[in-house]
Scaffold this motif. Structure first.
Motif, mmCIF file in Angstrom:
data_model
loop_
_atom_site.group_PDB
_atom_site.id
_atom_site.type_symbol
_atom_site.label_atom_id
_atom_site.label_comp_id
_atom_site.label_asym_id
_atom_site.label_seq_id
_atom_site.Cartn_x
_atom_site.Cartn_y
_atom_site.Cartn_z
ATOM 1 N N PRO A 90 -83.685 42.364 -78.914
ATOM 2 C CA PRO A 90 -82.561 42.253 -77.975
ATOM 3 C C PRO A 90 -82.614 40.942 -77.218
ATOM 4 O O PRO A 90 -83.686 40.507 -76.790
ATOM 5 C CB PRO A 90 -82.772 43.451 -77.048
ATOM 6 C CG PRO A 90 -84.229 43.741 -77.110
ATOM 7 C CD PRO A 90 -84.644 43.407 -78.519
ATOM 8 N N ARG A 91 -81.483 40.323 -77.058
ATOM 9 C CA ARG A 91 -81.422 39.063 -76.341
ATOM 10 C C ARG A 91 -80.062 38.928 -75.665
ATOM 11 O O ARG A 91 -79.131 39.674 -75.965
ATOM 12 C CB ARG A 91 -81.671 37.886 -77.282
ATOM 13 C CG ARG A 91 -80.652 37.726 -78.410
ATOM 14 C CD ARG A 91 -81.026 36.575 -79.318
ATOM 15 N NE ARG A 91 -82.270 36.836 -80.007
ATOM 16 C CZ ARG A 91 -83.424 36.211 -79.741
ATOM 17 N NH1 ARG A 91 -83.463 35.278 -78.810
ATOM 18 N NH2 ARG A 91 -84.517 36.516 -80.400
ATOM 19 N N GLY A 92 -79.971 37.963 -74.757
ATOM 20 C CA GLY A 92 -78.730 37.777 -74.025
ATOM 21 C C GLY A 92 -78.618 38.761 -72.881
ATOM 22 O O GLY A 92 -79.573 39.439 -72.507
ATOM 23 N N GLN A 93 -77.412 38.848 -72.305
ATOM 24 C CA GLN A 93 -77.194 39.703 -71.130
ATOM 25 C C GLN A 93 -76.528 41.010 -71.513
ATOM 26 O O GLN A 93 -75.535 41.028 -72.231
ATOM 27 C CB GLN A 93 -76.328 38.978 -70.099
ATOM 28 C CG GLN A 93 -76.059 39.819 -68.843
ATOM 29 C CD GLN A 93 -75.499 39.010 -67.711
ATOM 30 O OE1 GLN A 93 -76.233 38.360 -66.975
ATOM 31 N NE2 GLN A 93 -74.193 39.032 -67.560
ATOM 32 N N LEU A 94 -77.093 42.102 -71.026
ATOM 33 C CA LEU A 94 -76.511 43.433 -71.177
ATOM 34 C C LEU A 94 -75.918 43.827 -69.830
ATOM 35 O O LEU A 94 -76.607 43.811 -68.808
ATOM 36 C CB LEU A 94 -77.580 44.439 -71.595
ATOM 37 C CG LEU A 94 -77.107 45.886 -71.796
ATOM 38 C CD1 LEU A 94 -76.261 45.990 -73.057
ATOM 39 C CD2 LEU A 94 -78.293 46.844 -71.867
ATOM 40 N N TYR A 95 -74.643 44.189 -69.826
ATOM 41 C CA TYR A 95 -73.947 44.558 -68.595
ATOM 42 C C TYR A 95 -73.720 46.064 -68.624
ATOM 43 O O TYR A 95 -73.037 46.582 -69.509
ATOM 44 C CB TYR A 95 -72.622 43.806 -68.517
ATOM 45 C CG TYR A 95 -71.922 43.846 -67.176
ATOM 46 C CD1 TYR A 95 -72.489 44.473 -66.066
ATOM 47 C CD2 TYR A 95 -70.684 43.240 -66.998
ATOM 48 C CE1 TYR A 95 -71.857 44.495 -64.846
ATOM 49 C CE2 TYR A 95 -70.026 43.260 -65.775
ATOM 50 C CZ TYR A 95 -70.614 43.887 -64.719
ATOM 51 O OH TYR A 95 -69.969 43.918 -63.499
ATOM 52 N N LEU A 96 -74.314 46.785 -67.669
ATOM 53 C CA LEU A 96 -74.192 48.245 -67.658
ATOM 54 C C LEU A 96 -73.845 48.751 -66.267
ATOM 55 O O LEU A 96 -74.037 48.061 -65.265
ATOM 56 C CB LEU A 96 -75.478 48.895 -68.169
ATOM 57 C CG LEU A 96 -76.761 48.740 -67.358
ATOM 58 C CD1 LEU A 96 -76.908 49.878 -66.353
ATOM 59 C CD2 LEU A 96 -77.969 48.697 -68.261
ATOM 60 N N THR A 97 -73.328 49.969 -66.236
ATOM 61 C CA THR A 97 -72.953 50.590 -64.975
ATOM 62 C C THR A 97 -73.366 52.055 -64.979
ATOM 63 O O THR A 97 -73.446 52.684 -66.033
ATOM 64 C CB THR A 97 -71.438 50.458 -64.720
ATOM 65 O OG1 THR A 97 -71.112 51.019 -63.442
ATOM 66 C CG2 THR A 97 -70.634 51.186 -65.775
ATOM 67 N N ALA A 98 -73.651 52.586 -63.776
ATOM 68 C CA ALA A 98 -74.070 53.976 -63.619
ATOM 69 C C ALA A 98 -73.799 54.407 -62.179
ATOM 70 O O ALA A 98 -73.654 53.559 -61.293
ATOM 71 C CB ALA A 98 -75.562 54.132 -63.937
ATOM 72 N N HIS A 118 -89.120 42.740 -73.378
ATOM 73 C CA HIS A 118 -88.254 41.845 -74.152
ATOM 74 C C HIS A 118 -87.860 40.641 -73.288
ATOM 75 O O HIS A 118 -86.919 40.727 -72.483
ATOM 76 C CB HIS A 118 -87.017 42.599 -74.650
ATOM 77 C CG HIS A 118 -87.353 43.805 -75.481
ATOM 78 N ND1 HIS A 118 -87.786 43.708 -76.786
ATOM 79 C CD2 HIS A 118 -87.332 45.133 -75.183
ATOM 80 C CE1 HIS A 118 -88.013 44.925 -77.264
ATOM 81 N NE2 HIS A 118 -87.749 45.803 -76.314
ATOM 82 N N ASP A 119 -88.546 39.549 -73.465
ATOM 83 C CA ASP A 119 -88.356 38.374 -72.616
ATOM 84 C C ASP A 119 -86.979 37.740 -72.767
ATOM 85 O O ASP A 119 -86.496 37.073 -71.846
ATOM 86 C CB ASP A 119 -89.425 37.321 -72.930
ATOM 87 C CG ASP A 119 -90.814 37.763 -72.515
ATOM 88 O OD1 ASP A 119 -90.904 38.662 -71.654
ATOM 89 O OD2 ASP A 119 -91.799 37.224 -73.051
ATOM 90 N N PRO A 277 -78.815 45.393 -80.346
ATOM 91 C CA PRO A 277 -80.171 45.947 -80.202
ATOM 92 C C PRO A 277 -80.432 46.481 -78.800
ATOM 93 O O PRO A 277 -81.095 47.497 -78.643
ATOM 94 C CB PRO A 277 -81.070 44.751 -80.538
ATOM 95 C CG PRO A 277 -80.244 43.902 -81.431
ATOM 96 C CD PRO A 277 -78.835 44.027 -80.926
ATOM 97 N N ALA A 278 -79.917 45.783 -77.775
ATOM 98 C CA ALA A 278 -80.158 46.232 -76.402
ATOM 99 C C ALA A 278 -79.507 47.592 -76.149
ATOM 100 O O ALA A 278 -80.076 48.444 -75.465
ATOM 101 C CB ALA A 278 -79.631 45.203 -75.415
#
Length: 296
Positions: A90-98, A118-119, A277-278
């Motif tokens: 997984p790479r880059g930005q994952l945008y999530l909400t909860a 995961h750096d 992947p993220a």
């Protein structure tokens, strides 16, 4: 100018709120972004932005087109990942909400573990007690509690939570415990505003109207829980919110036999995000977290 590039420019300007900031985000120049947006508007035959010397804002047509543009770019990215067979790391930005409290208790620990392992991954979390518009607000994955509205989004059920009526031992010593649903009318009730706020409470066989009126209305779950523990009245909350207090004896569950069926907990995302992947790792980790917490 390339149509895909102008779409990327449009989404960047809408997200960043300006041409210069959009240019920095996509690695271009402000004049090039300005020309790209002008070309896109000419091709569409409509203005996408209101422009002033101080700000840029979407027109009504631009707001509608933004969701479509994001979906096009996401679908293309998903197709490219599928063709490559996906990326293992997984790479880059994952945008999530909860929801705020659920996110703090259960999502944040999972995210922290993913970041530690995961750096190349970065996460942006929006903890908010409302259902955000996933496509329009650029969300990769959202956690939702309760029944889902029909949509084209993919939903994966990861667990359940239960409604619980609770009060402190001190309150019950003074006022007694309600033996029936209708007996709640003789008690002091605590309500929190938000997605579950309503003038009615759900039970297994019926809906009961909160009458004559709640004794206390607060705007956060934490405040409702603190008020219940302080002996102010009876609160209607969810199991993950009050379980620590019940286990510690600060709160006592009431009318358990009358409680409605459990509420589902889903992770919701666009189909095009399924190959990330993220997203896949977050799904797997949240399933494990829910089982370990007794919510699976």
């Amino acid at each position: 100018m390339d149509r895909l590039l102008t779409l990327e420019m449009f989404v960047a300007v809408a997200s960043e709120g300006g041409f210069a900031a959009a240019a920095r985000k996509i690695g271009g120049s402000p004049p090039a972004v300005t020309r790209g947006i002008a070309a896109l508007e000419a091709r569409l035959g409509t203005s996408l932005f209101h422009r002033s010397t101080r700000a840029v804002a979407l027109t009504d047509e631009g707001a509608v087109f933004l969701g479509q543009a994001r979906r096009i770019l996401a679908d293309l990215a998903g197709a490219e990942r599928a063709l490559r067979g996906g990326e293992a790391e997984p790479r880059g930005q994952l945008y999530l909400t909860a929801p705020v409290m659920f996110g703090r208790l259960h999502v944040l620990p999972v995210v922290g573990d993913l970041l530690a392992r995961h750096d190349a991954l970065a996460v942006r979390m929006m903890l908010i007690d409302r259902n955000v518009r996933i496509v329009e607000e650029g969300i990769d994955i959202a956690l939702r509690i309760g029944p889902l509205a029909d949509s084209s989004l993919k939903a994966v059920r990861i667990g359940t939570v239960r409604q619980m009526l609770v009060a402190s031992p001190g309150y019950l010593a003074r006022r007694g415990a309600p033996a029936t649903i209708d007996a709640l009318a003789d008690h002091d009730l605590i309500i929190s505003t938000g997605p579950r706020a309503a003038g009615e409470w759900n039970f297994a066989e019926r809906r009961w109207r909160v009458e004559p009126r709640p004794r206390l209305v607060v705007n956060t779950v934490d405040a409702a829980m603190a008020a219940a523990e302080a002996g102010i009245g009876i609160a209607n909350l969810l199991s993950y919110q009050v379980m620590d207090g019940v286990d510690a004896g600060r709160l006592i569950a009431l009318l358990n036999a009358e409680q409605p069926p459990p509420l589902p907990v889903h992770l919701v995302f666009e189909q095009s995000r399924a190959g990330l992947p993220a997203v896949r790792l977050l799904l797997e980790a949240m399933r494990r977290r829910m089982r370990a917490a007794g919510l699976g």
